[in-house]
Motif scaffolding. Structure first.
Motif: not given
Length: 318
Positions: A227-237
């Motif tokens: 739905a394009k409501q999630l603006k971004g994901i913070f995730i580790e590498v």
């Protein structure tokens, strides 16, 4: 005909510009610390607030004071370090109790103002029993061993339950992560109006951790991606691909991140991650490893997502 073509071109350019202006950001982010590892002045902590407000929540709290000073230096804030700490930061979301995610909170607690610390039950127990216990540090909370000074309100989050973030217009929902199973970390889904940001604390891949935690998380957020409501994901590498699985210690490599994001795309729909913002956190020194991670992610990004490497003190928007 030439005049008409020029008119059409101008019209298309103006329309495109107007469309881009309508895509306003929903959140602002000020990274106070972005790395994993040994740099105590630059450890995981990200201030998140709805755009055009100063109602920030800190996603983890590895570095606080040094990060605020860096943010002021880079013009992210125009007030004093003390004012950011005491007035702008409304609370702390702690993903897990490892020192590189909580040391800034602990060290700065004597100078801080009253606010809420949020964590899941196991994380909160570790915070109370091992840090704010009147032995290793004064108990600045309102629960736990010793004499509670009641500066902080310790609020335990129930997994999967939406919780208001005090003194903000945001809410949070928490999800379990495996960080050297059975040790738990947490993912936080933060909501402002109808927009969301997802922040993951340290996590290993499902196939190594022998867990379904990431798949369950991807299943929960897939509709928001679609739905394009999630603006971004913070995730580790944390490590390059050369790191053997048995020495991951509950972290991700580029290979494992790409595999996990393919699972998310399968759930959200083909092409759903194209130009989607993935904010890479917890890069571990040395510098040559960080450079290798960045090169590997660039080469392996077959989903077309936009990679963001946050810089300490430099504000960006989502």
């Amino acid at each position: 005909m030439i005049i008409f073509s020029r008119f059409l071109l101008c019209f298309l350019l103006i329309s495109a510009n107007a469309f881009s202006q309508k895509e306003k950001s929903s959140f602002q982010v000020v990274p106070l610390g972005v790395k994993g590892g040994i740099d105590e002045k630059n450890l995981s902590a990200y201030l998140l607030a709805p755009s055009n407000t100063n109602d920030f929540i800190s996603l983890d709290a590895g570095t606080i004071n040094a990060g605020i000073e860096k943010a002021i230096e880079k013009k992210a804030f125009k007030v004093s370090t003390s004012e950011v700490l005491k007035k702008y930061i409304k609370g702390y979301l702690i993903s897990h109790a490892h020192l590189d995610h909580v040391s800034g909170l602990i060290i700065n607690s004597p100078a801080d103002s009253s606010k809420t610390v949020y964590a899941t039950n196991k994380c909160m127990e570790m915070m109370e029993n091992h840090y704010f216990n009147d032995q290793t540090w004064a108990n600045f909370g309102d629960a736990g061993p010793g004499f509670p000074l009641k500066k902080y309100h310790f609020q335990t989050l129930n997994l999967g339950e939406e919780t208001p973030l005090t003194n903000t217009k945001m809410t949070v929902k928490s999800f379990p992560l495996s960080h050297v199973n059975p040790f738990e970390s947490t993912a936080f889904l933060v909501k402002s109006e109808n927009n969301y940001v997802l922040y993951l604390g340290d996590t290993g891949p499902d196939e190594v951790e022998k867990s379904n935690n990431l798949r369950d998380l991807w299943t929960a957020i897939a509709p928001l991606v679609k739905a394009k409501q999630l603006k971004g994901i913070f995730i580790e590498v944390s490590f390059p691909n050369e790191q053997p699985d048995k020495f991951l210690f509950g972290h991700l490599t580029p290979n494992h991140l790409i595999k996990e994001l393919h699972v998310l795309e399968d759930l959200a729909g083909k092409g759903s991650l194209e130009n989607f913002k993935i904010i890479i956190t917890h890069l571990k020194p040395p510098a040559k490893n960080i450079a290798k991670i960045k090169e590997q992610l660039k080469n392996q990004n077959d989903l077309g997502f936009k990679i963001i490497y946050p810089e300490q003190g430099k504000k960006f928007e989502l």
